[in-house]
Enzyme design. Sequence first.
Site, PDB file in Angstrom:
ATOM      1  N   GLY A   1       1.288   3.993   3.840  1.00 45.00           N
ATOM      2  CA  GLY A   1       2.317   3.201   3.181  1.00 45.00           C
ATOM      3  C   GLY A   1       3.453   4.036   2.602  1.00 45.00           C
TER       4      GLY A   1
ATOM      5  N   GLY B   1       0.834  -1.198   0.000  1.00 41.63           N
ATOM      6  CA  GLY B   1       0.000   0.000   0.000  1.00 41.63           C
ATOM      7  C   GLY B   1       0.869   1.247   0.000  1.00 41.63           C
TER       8      GLY B   1
ATOM      9  N   LEU C   1      -1.304   7.309   2.351  1.00 39.16           N
ATOM     10  CA  LEU C   1      -0.541   8.118   3.297  1.00 39.16           C
ATOM     11  C   LEU C   1       0.273   7.234   4.226  1.00 39.16           C
ATOM     12  CD1 LEU C   1      -2.959  11.003   4.216  1.00 39.16           C
ATOM     13  CD2 LEU C   1      -1.057  10.979   2.611  1.00 39.16           C
TER      14      LEU C   1
ATOM     15  N   ARG D   1     -14.902   7.843  13.902  1.00 35.86           N
ATOM     16  CA  ARG D   1     -13.733   8.677  13.647  1.00 35.86           C
ATOM     17  C   ARG D   1     -14.152  10.133  13.439  1.00 35.86           C
ATOM     18  NH1 ARG D   1     -11.441  10.847   9.207  1.00 35.86           N
ATOM     19  NH2 ARG D   1     -12.616   9.659   7.676  1.00 35.86           N
TER      20      ARG D   1
ATOM     21  N   ARG E   1     -20.046  12.831  13.030  1.00 36.10           N
ATOM     22  CA  ARG E   1     -20.663  12.229  11.847  1.00 36.10           C
ATOM     23  C   ARG E   1     -21.777  11.254  12.155  1.00 36.10           C
ATOM     24  NH1 ARG E   1     -15.085  11.391   8.480  1.00 36.10           N
ATOM     25  NH2 ARG E   1     -14.916  13.608   8.013  1.00 36.10           N
TER      26      ARG E   1
HETATM   27  C1  LIG Z   1     -13.838  10.636  -0.264  1.00 33.90           C
HETATM   28  C2  LIG Z   1     -13.040  10.585   0.995  1.00 33.90           C
HETATM   29  C3  LIG Z   1     -12.682  11.759   1.663  1.00 33.90           C
HETATM   30  C4  LIG Z   1     -11.945  11.726   2.835  1.00 33.90           C
HETATM   31  N1  LIG Z   1     -11.621  12.897   3.449  1.00 33.90           N
HETATM   32  C5  LIG Z   1     -10.868  12.860   4.571  1.00 33.90           C
HETATM   33  C6  LIG Z   1     -10.457  14.069   5.207  1.00 33.90           C
HETATM   34  O1  LIG Z   1     -10.771  15.180   4.767  1.00 33.90           O
HETATM   35  N2  LIG Z   1      -9.686  13.980   6.322  1.00 33.90           N
HETATM   36  C7  LIG Z   1      -9.301  12.774   6.825  1.00 33.90           C
HETATM   37  O2  LIG Z   1      -8.574  12.767   7.812  1.00 33.90           O
HETATM   38  N3  LIG Z   1      -9.671  11.626   6.241  1.00 33.90           N
HETATM   39  C8  LIG Z   1     -10.436  11.633   5.126  1.00 33.90           C
HETATM   40  N4  LIG Z   1     -10.812  10.450   4.539  1.00 33.90           N
HETATM   41  C9  LIG Z   1     -10.303   9.182   5.056  1.00 33.90           C
HETATM   42  C10 LIG Z   1      -8.865   8.982   4.599  1.00 33.90           C
HETATM   43  O3  LIG Z   1      -8.689   9.498   3.304  1.00 33.90           O
HETATM   44  C11 LIG Z   1      -8.436   7.537   4.569  1.00 33.90           C
HETATM   45  O4  LIG Z   1      -8.841   6.884   5.708  1.00 33.90           O
HETATM   46  C12 LIG Z   1      -6.931   7.428   4.482  1.00 33.90           C
HETATM   47  O5  LIG Z   1      -6.433   8.223   3.444  1.00 33.90           O
HETATM   48  C13 LIG Z   1      -6.486   6.009   4.300  1.00 33.90           C
HETATM   49  O6  LIG Z   1      -5.105   5.982   4.052  1.00 33.90           O
HETATM   50  P1  LIG Z   1      -4.322   4.628   4.018  1.00 33.90           P
HETATM   51  O7  LIG Z   1      -2.907   4.988   3.735  1.00 33.90           O
HETATM   52  O8  LIG Z   1      -4.600   3.856   5.232  1.00 33.90           O
HETATM   53  O9  LIG Z   1      -4.943   3.807   2.810  1.00 33.90           O
HETATM   54  P2  LIG Z   1      -5.222   4.164   1.279  1.00 33.90           P
HETATM   55  O10 LIG Z   1      -4.872   5.543   0.922  1.00 33.90           O
HETATM   56  O11 LIG Z   1      -6.589   3.671   0.976  1.00 33.90           O
HETATM   57  O12 LIG Z   1      -4.182   3.283   0.497  1.00 33.90           O
HETATM   58  C14 LIG Z   1      -4.316   1.902   0.352  1.00 33.90           C
HETATM   59  C15 LIG Z   1      -3.154   1.405  -0.453  1.00 33.90           C
HETATM   60  O13 LIG Z   1      -3.135   0.015  -0.397  1.00 33.90           O
HETATM   61  C16 LIG Z   1      -3.000  -0.535  -1.679  1.00 33.90           C
HETATM   62  N5  LIG Z   1      -3.658  -1.834  -1.656  1.00 33.90           N
HETATM   63  C17 LIG Z   1      -4.881  -2.149  -1.158  1.00 33.90           C
HETATM   64  N6  LIG Z   1      -5.090  -3.464  -1.273  1.00 33.90           N
HETATM   65  C18 LIG Z   1      -3.988  -3.986  -1.840  1.00 33.90           C
HETATM   66  C19 LIG Z   1      -3.587  -5.302  -2.202  1.00 33.90           C
HETATM   67  N7  LIG Z   1      -4.362  -6.354  -1.970  1.00 33.90           N
HETATM   68  N8  LIG Z   1      -2.384  -5.447  -2.782  1.00 33.90           N
HETATM   69  C20 LIG Z   1      -1.558  -4.399  -3.010  1.00 33.90           C
HETATM   70  N9  LIG Z   1      -1.880  -3.157  -2.662  1.00 33.90           N
HETATM   71  C21 LIG Z   1      -3.077  -2.960  -2.087  1.00 33.90           C
HETATM   72  C22 LIG Z   1      -3.599   0.475  -2.609  1.00 33.90           C
HETATM   73  O14 LIG Z   1      -3.048   0.334  -3.883  1.00 33.90           O
HETATM   74  C23 LIG Z   1      -3.184   1.773  -1.921  1.00 33.90           C
HETATM   75  O15 LIG Z   1      -1.888   2.103  -2.345  1.00 33.90           O
HETATM   76  C24 LIG Z   1     -11.563  10.486   3.366  1.00 33.90           C
HETATM   77  C25 LIG Z   1     -11.922   9.308   2.722  1.00 33.90           C
HETATM   78  C26 LIG Z   1     -12.682   9.347   1.575  1.00 33.90           C
HETATM   79  C27 LIG Z   1     -13.133   8.066   0.981  1.00 33.90           C
END
Ligand SMILES: Cc1cc2nc3c(=O)[nH]c(=O)nc-3n(C[C@H](O)[C@H](O)[C@H](O)COP(=O)(O)OP(=O)(O)OC[C@H]3O[C@@H](n4cnc5c(N)ncnc54)[C@H](O)[C@@H]3O)c2cc1C
Lengths: 643, 256
Positions: free
Chosen positions: A44, A39, A42, A441, A336
Site C-alpha cells: 500500500g 493499507g 509494503l 511461498r 517451509r
Molecule cells: C513475523 C513475520 C515475518 C515475516 N518475514 C518475512 C521475510 O523475512 N521476508 C518476506 O518476504 N516476507 C516475510 N513475511 C511476510 C510479509 O511480511 C508479508 O506478507 C507482507 O509484508 C505483507 O505486506 P502487505 O503490504 O501485503 O500487507 P501488510 O503489511 O500486512 O499491511 C496491511 C495494511 O492494511 C491495513 N488494513 C488491513 N485491514 C484494513 C481495513 N479493514 N481497513 C483499513 N486498513 C486495513 C493495515 O492497517 C496495514 O496498513 C513475514 C511475515 C510475518 C508475519
Amino acid sequence: MLDSKVPAGPLAEKWSKHKFNLKLVNPANKRKYTIIVVGTGLAGSSAAASLAELGYNVKAFCYQDSPRRAHSIAAQGGINAAKNYQNDGDSVFRLFYDTIKGGDYRAREANVHRLAEVSVNIIDQCVAQGVPFAREYGGLLDNRSFGGAQVSRTFYARGQTGQQLLLGAYSALNRQINNGKVKMYNRHEMLDLVTIDGHARGIITRNMVTGAIESHEGHAVLLCTGGYGNVFFLSTNAMGCNVTAAWRAHKRGAFFGNPCYTQIHPTCIPVTGDHQSKLTLMSESLRNDGRVWVPKTVELAQKLRKGELKISDIKEADRDYYLERKYPSFGNLVPRDVASRNAKEVVDEGRGVGASGIAVFLDFEDAIKRLGEDAVRAKYGNLFDMYYQITDENPYKQPMRIYPAVHYTMGGLWVDYNLMTTVPGLYALGECNFSDHGANRLGASALMQGLADGYFVIPYTVGDYLAGLGFDPVDKNHPNFEKTRKQVEDNVHKLLSLKGSKTVDDIHKKLGHIMWEYCGMARNEAGLIKAKGLIQALKKEFWSDVTVLGENEEMNQSLEKAGRVADFLELGELMVDDALNRRESCGGHFREESQTDEGEAKRDDENFRYVAAWEYQGEDQPETLHKEALEFENVKLTQRSYK
Amino acid sequence: MSGNMNLTLKVWRQKNDKTRGKFITYQANGISPDMSFLEMLDVVNEGLVRKGEDPIHFDHDCREGICGMCSLHINGRPHGPKQGTTTCQLHMRSFHDGQTIVIEPWRAAAFPVIKDLAVDRTAFDRIQQAGGYVNVNTGGVPDANGIPIPKVVADEAFESATCIGCGACVAACKNASAMLFVSAKISQYALLPQGQTERYSRAQAMVAQMDTEGFGSCTNTGACEAECPVGIKLTNIARMNREYLTAKLFKEEEAH
Ligand SMILES: Cc1cc2nc3c(=O)[nH]c(=O)nc-3n(C[C@H](O)[C@H](O)[C@H](O)COP(=O)(O)OP(=O)(O)OC[C@H]3O[C@@H](n4cnc5c(N)ncnc54)[C@H](O)[C@@H]3O)c2cc1C
Ligand code: SF4
Ligand code: FES
C-alpha cells in the site's frame, strides 16, 4: 471462464510488451483522478507514493495509529532479488523457476516472471531511499540464502528487513503527504466497498476514534490489506491483521482465490499456554546456520521432557538431524511446507522436545564453534535476544525450541495480470491477493511481491483502466454510497446489540482450534466435513451468544474485534470448502489422501492444475467455484524434490 | 487459569480526551510468569467483558517489539522495568507475586489521550512528513551497488534507523522532548550518501515541525536513551544539533 489477461508472446517479453500496449493517462489529466489505497504496508505505501508521484490524488487508509506500523514492519529475514551480485549463477529465470517450483506449480507463470524481472529494480529503489541494507567490508551489498534456493539472493537489514523496507516506503509516502498528493487516514477501518454499475467507486470506513461511519469516493480502489492468517487465532501475524476489507469486497463480487492455501512456518516459538495471544516467528534465515534435530528415540525424548536427561546428555549419535538425513541436498534449507510437515511428523511420533513435547530443536552449537559467538551475534543478535526475552532461555548456550505456526496466506482475492479483481476498478496488491506464490511461498518473496506490486506494477496497470473512464468526478451523491453506508451502520448496531455470555475471543479461539486441527498442516476429507459443521455451529453461537460492549461513538476495541471475527467465521468455512474441493496435495495444502510412498505431497496435475476462484452467492449459500486453468509453457511439471 | 501470581493493578481510565481520567484498581489473579504484560491485560479484559464492564483500551499490534504501537508507563517507567524492551516483549516474570503495578498512558502535551491508555502520536508522523525522506521518485535510480558505502557507516546508519517510533523517549523526558526520535531519523540520512543532497534543509524542516507540535526542549538528562527500547543513542542528538547549526549558519548550497 476467468480471463487472466496474460499477454501473448514469449515469457520474457510479456511484461515489456504489455507495458507498451497499456493505455496511458496524460500527465495533466492524472490529477483529475482519485485513487483509494487501503493499507499502508509494503504494497500500500509503495503504491500510494508511486501513484501520487505520477500526479494522481490518493487517499490512503490504515487501521493503526500510523502508516509505519503496518504488519510488513515485522518481517525479519530478507527480500529476494535476482541481482546475481554474488556471481553464483542467479538470474531472473532462476528466481522465476525457484518461485514456480517452490509454489508447487500452482502459480501463474507470467506473474511470477514479472515479479522476478522487477525484483532487481526494488533493491535499487530502496537503496536510493536510504534503506540501510547489510553490507560487506568492501561497501557492497551483502546477501544470504533462504529456504528453497541454492543461490544467495536475499538482501537483508540485520533481522529487521521488513522494518527498514517499510520505513523506506513510509518515507516516500510521507513525502507525498507533505506535497498534498496523498491524504492519509490513520485509525480508519474499511468496512465495505461501494460499487456503481458494477465498478468499484468507493469505500465505507469507520473512524476508530470517533466511530463516524463515512463514505469515500474514488475512481479506483486498491486493497493492500495483508493476509488472513489470524483466522487461526494464533499466528505470527500482528493482532489486528484481518480479512475484513477483502471479505467485504468478496461479498460485493470479488472472487476469492485458493483460500485454503496457508503457509505454516517451521521456525516459531512454541505455544506455552492458553493465555497465548500470538506466536513469534524466528526468521527462517536461522536455518542457514542452525541445525534442526530431535532425539533418535521416543525413550530419549521422554526422558528429556521429564528432565531426567539434559540436552547435553544426548550424544551426537543419538540425535536425529532429520532434515539433513532425508534431504541431503537442501538439508535444513528445504522449503517451509516440507520443514513444517517433518516437524509435525517427528512430534506425532513422540520424539518432540520441551515440556509439552510439541517442539523440535534448532541448534547453533556447530555454528558458534565454526564462526564464533560474535559472528553469530552479528548475524542473528536481535532474533536471539527476542527468543531469550520470550522464553527466558539463552540460545547461545542451548538450542532453541521451535514449532510450526501459521504465518502467511497464499490465497487471497483473485486478480488478473493487471492485479484487477473481478470487480472492475478494484485491485488487490501484496499478501491480500492470491497471485504469485502458488501453494507455498518461498522465504523472502512476500516483501518482494508487495513492493513489486506497489512500485512497479500498479502504476502502469491502473492507468490503463482509468484511461477508459473519462474525466468525470465520481458522483458522491449516488444512492449506492448512502445505501452501503447505512448497511454498514446497521451491521455495527447489530453487533453492539449482542449481549450474550461469550467473549469475542472465546469464539475466535474456538475457531482457531477448529482450523488448526482440521485445516492446518494436514487435512483429510472426514476432518474437513466435520470442521464445516463445527464452524457453522460456531457462527450461530457467535450471533446468538457473544457479547459486544460499549457504543459506536467512541474508541471501541470490542466492536473492532467482533466485526473481524464475524468475517473470519465466514472465511473459515470457505477455506474448508476449498480444501475439500482440492483432493490433491500441493505445497502448504497437504491432503492425507494424496501422498507419495515417501510421504511427500503428491499433486494431481491432471485434475487440479487450476486456480480455484470462489464467487459469493449470498448469506449461507454455497459459493460457486470458477476455475482458471494454469498453463506451464516454460517449466516442466515435476514432482518437487529436495532430496 | 495458567499461573499463580496475584497482582493489584492501578490502571488509568479515561473515557476520551474531553473527560478527566482517574486510576481504577483491579485484581489480576492466576497470572503465569510466561505471559507477556499485554497477555496479562488480555486476561484482565476478558474478565471485565464477562462482567459487562468496558475493557481497558491500549494500543498494540505486532507484539514482537517492532511496530512501536504499544506504549504504557508501568510503575513510572515507559515500557516497564526492563531495559531495552517494549511493553509487548515484557514478561510477567519481571514482576513478583503480590506486587502492585501502576499503569498509565504516555504523558505529554503533544500526545493527547484518546481513551484509557491509548494516546495520539500523530505528531511523530507530521515531523517525518516535514522532511524525513530522500526526494527520489520511483524508477530511474542508479544501481544499488553503484555507490559503495563503508560497512561501518552503513551499520551506524542502520542503528539510527531502528527507531520504532514508540514515543517512550518523550514519555521519559521531564520536558517531553522529542529530540531522540527526531535525531535518529536525521542521523540515518546524514550518515548515508543518499541523504546528503538535502541534509541541511531536512534538519531545519524536521526541527521546525517538532517545535510546532509542542514538544519540549532538551536539557541533556539522558532519560530518553535510558528508556528507549531499541537503544537509540544520545550521540544522535549531538549529530542533529550539529546538522541544525550548520543549516542555520549556511544556506544549503553553501553548506556543501
Ligand atoms: C513475523 C513475520 C515475518 C515475516 N518475514 C518475512 C521475510 O523475512 N521476508 C518476506 O518476504 N516476507 C516475510 N513475511 C511476510 C510479509 O511480511 C508479508 O506478507 C507482507 O509484508 C505483507 O505486506 P502487505 O503490504 O501485503 O500487507 P501488510 O503489511 O500486512 O499491511 C496491511 C495494511 O492494511 C491495513 N488494513 C488491513 N485491514 C484494513 C481495513 N479493514 N481497513 C483499513 N486498513 C486495513 C493495515 O492497517 C496495514 O496498513 C513475514 C511475515 C510475518 C508475519
Ligand atoms: S527513539 Fe527510542 S524511545 Fe524514542 S521513539 Fe524511537 S524507539 Fe521509541
Ligand atoms: S505491539 Fe508492536 S512493538 Fe509492541
